[in-house]
Design an enzyme around this catalytic site. Sequence first.
Site, PDB file in Angstrom:
ATOM      1  CG  ASP A 116     -26.983 -43.372 -12.735  1.00 60.59           C
ATOM      2  OD1 ASP A 116     -25.931 -42.750 -12.574  1.00 60.59           O
ATOM      3  OD2 ASP A 116     -27.352 -43.871 -13.807  1.00 60.59           O
ATOM      4  CG  ASP A 171     -23.394 -39.485 -14.474  1.00 62.98           C
ATOM      5  OD1 ASP A 171     -23.748 -40.149 -15.457  1.00 62.98           O
ATOM      6  OD2 ASP A 171     -23.192 -38.259 -14.514  1.00 62.98           O
ATOM      7  CD  GLU A 191     -20.884 -42.463 -17.685  1.00 69.92           C
ATOM      8  OE1 GLU A 191     -21.447 -42.438 -18.785  1.00 69.92           O
ATOM      9  OE2 GLU A 191     -20.798 -41.452 -16.961  1.00 69.92           O
ATOM     10  CG  HIS A 217     -28.968 -43.743 -19.915  1.00 75.74           C
ATOM     11  ND1 HIS A 217     -28.022 -44.587 -19.353  1.00 75.74           N
ATOM     12  CD2 HIS A 217     -28.597 -42.491 -19.579  1.00 75.74           C
ATOM     13  CE1 HIS A 217     -27.135 -43.858 -18.711  1.00 75.74           C
ATOM     14  NE2 HIS A 217     -27.460 -42.588 -18.819  1.00 75.74           N
ATOM     15  CG  ASP A 218     -25.619 -41.767 -21.805  1.00 70.78           C
ATOM     16  OD1 ASP A 218     -26.641 -41.064 -21.656  1.00 70.78           O
ATOM     17  OD2 ASP A 218     -24.729 -41.875 -20.936  1.00 70.78           O
TER      18      ASP A 218
HETATM   19  O1  ISL Z   1     -23.553 -39.827 -23.718  1.00 73.93           O
HETATM   20  C1  ISL Z   1     -22.482 -39.404 -24.001  1.00 73.93           C
HETATM   21  C2  ISL Z   1     -22.276 -38.934 -25.332  1.00 73.93           C
HETATM   22  O2  ISL Z   1     -23.435 -39.098 -26.074  1.00 73.93           O
HETATM   23  C3  ISL Z   1     -21.382 -39.336 -23.057  1.00 73.93           C
HETATM   24  O3  ISL Z   1     -20.395 -38.472 -23.418  1.00 73.93           O
HETATM   25  C4  ISL Z   1     -21.930 -38.956 -21.714  1.00 73.93           C
HETATM   26  O4  ISL Z   1     -22.311 -37.632 -21.725  1.00 73.93           O
HETATM   27  C5  ISL Z   1     -20.924 -39.181 -20.629  1.00 73.93           C
HETATM   28  O5  ISL Z   1     -20.562 -40.501 -20.688  1.00 73.93           O
HETATM   29  C6  ISL Z   1     -21.548 -38.952 -19.265  1.00 73.93           C
HETATM   30  O6  ISL Z   1     -22.772 -39.590 -19.181  1.00 73.93           O
HETATM   31  C7  ISL Z   1     -23.493 -39.472 -17.998  1.00 73.93           C
HETATM   32  O7  ISL Z   1     -23.557 -38.144 -17.522  1.00 73.93           O
HETATM   33  C8  ISL Z   1     -24.266 -37.229 -18.358  1.00 73.93           C
HETATM   34  C9  ISL Z   1     -25.657 -37.738 -18.713  1.00 73.93           C
HETATM   35  O8  ISL Z   1     -26.237 -36.922 -19.691  1.00 73.93           O
HETATM   36  C10 ISL Z   1     -25.621 -39.162 -19.196  1.00 73.93           C
HETATM   37  O9  ISL Z   1     -26.929 -39.632 -19.424  1.00 73.93           O
HETATM   38  C11 ISL Z   1     -24.909 -39.989 -18.178  1.00 73.93           C
HETATM   39  O10 ISL Z   1     -24.893 -41.347 -18.509  1.00 73.93           O
HETATM   40  C12 ISL Z   1     -24.342 -35.936 -17.596  1.00 73.93           C
HETATM   41  O11 ISL Z   1     -24.726 -36.188 -16.282  1.00 73.93           O
END
Ligand code: ISL
Length: 581
Positions: free
Chosen positions: A112, A214, A273, A348-349
């Site tokens: 990632d 990301d 992403e 994980h989100d």
């Molecule tokens: O998880 C989200 C809302 O709950 C999304 O808006 C997320 O923040 C967005 O897709 C970006 O996600 C990625 O970057 C973030 C991190 O917290 C996430 O885990 C990651 O998947 C910031 O780096």
Amino acid sequence: MNTPRHTDTTGCAGDAVAWWKEAVVYQVYPRSFKDSNGDGIGDLKGIISKLDHIASLGVDIVWINPVYASPDRDNGYDISDYRAIQPRMGTVEDLQLLIRKVHKKGMKIIMDMVINHTSDDHAWFREARRSRDNPFYSYYHWWPAEKGKPPHRCGFFDPAGKGWHYNKATRSWFLHYFSKHQPDLNWENPEVREQLYDVLRYWLNMGIDGFRLDAITFISKDTRWPYVTPTILKDGYYGDWGHYYAKGPRLHEYLREMHEKVWRHYDAVTIAEAPGIKAEEANLFVDPERKEVDMVCHFEGIMAGYMPGEFKKMQPGGYSVKELKKIYSDWDGALNCRGWGTIYLGNHDQPRMISHWGHDGAEYRDLSAKMLFTFLLTMRATPFIYNGDEIGMVNIRFDQIEDYQDIETRQVYQRIKGSGGDVNAFMKDQQLAGRDNGRTPFQWNKRAYAGFTRGKPWLKVHPNYIQINAAAQENDPSSVLHFVRDLIRLRKSIPALVYGKYELLLPEHPDVYAYCRKGNGDRCIVLLNFTSRDVSCPSDCPIPVGGEIIVNNYSGIRERDGHWLLRPYQALVCRVAPAST
Ligand code: ISL
Ligand code: CA
């Protein structure tokens, strides 16, 4: 597996075979997968010790969430050194060993990469915030005090929802789309881009097979900093925020430059992403002729059922099956013949797949998991399996804010509390939607802490681990785990399930998602009951005569008045073999 297994395609240029189109991705959340040293946090050695489990699924690509040096404000999504491994996760040697072992098992490994922002503890930012004359100042975005207050931008993880934070030493605000500990990098600066490309090459040269990029749709900013109306920049997440942030004027120029300077020189797979991207924009990223990235992970599917403009609040009654069908069909249609898609039902989100899209009560848990996996593994897109879903893990549903470790949940809680909002309602929503639901430790067996750690886990283990764990699933031939393995094998043995055309059937049916996958004379019809009710599949439901049922999560099929009757969460795949068409 660089050589694709299949040679047949649908005849479209955009459907050319590629190893990553035939791959099944398995996402490992390292913090929660397996702890090797008893500190309560999963680590690289832990992953190495569980590679047999991963390989036994038949997956092809292992994606690991960030394991770089980080103060862990956002569990590694705040990187303080792009070339170092977080000591809690292990060492560079551990990573190299992991790469070798993954390759030895015939799989690939992708990392990632978080290059929209760094940690505020990164050496670049520590320098940048000292003075405006510092050479690193221009590595980030600033708004000088003499220009008055900056125009509103969102900070998704900010307690006040604000995306600018004031820094005294420079008399300026810096931009952070996430928390104030995650300042956004200034991609306008060519030196920043070169530094980042070098980081990508560093890991690729070490043997990494690609990246999940990301929040990559956010890297380009309109640096004229226009005033944007609050209706476009809502403080909430799911209004129109993404569509503004994901439309920076130089985004595609940067992606093409990255391709030219990095990807072109490696056989690496790139997965963007892509929050804020709609189906009609997909090909701007993945059309091979544009030379940007291989695949995008969109949010339209995963966000079905959430209230627009609110922070991860589910609509009363949840998602609608018709809406889901429309989203996935639109994406397939948009990519058809040009690009290639992805499909995921959890990560994980997100909350756990079963709790989100199926039913996590004992009666329907396994049935709905099997139905959802049938969906995931029979679509025309590269499927992503999130660790734990293959053994049927479900939401933990914390009832106290103290149980949550996630920066997002904690900050939004503060925001709602601070503005006199309804925190109880928020806590209820988080039981459905909170990210920590998907991050509880992997349930390996029925020993203490589910066999995840010898110490105290960083996040509570779901109390249902006594029943739901990998060892128990392993011993039960009718388990979700065995079902998933069989499905992956099936997907690989039938080219039509990978490359075949996708055709939506029964578009108006409110409960059943039905489609056909077609290619080279082969035809598979997929019928999925997304509800906990018996539903009838109308007579025009084209179960072909002479077809062979190759997937069924029940032991038989019921019929009434000449109609198929699908049981709660029943999943059927019927194959009309080439010879009989
Ligand atoms: O998880 C989200 C809302 O709950 C999304 O808006 C997320 O923040 C967005 O897709 C970006 O996600 C990625 O970057 C973030 C991190 O917290 C996430 O885990 C990651 O998947 C910031 O780096
Ligand atoms: Ca550990």
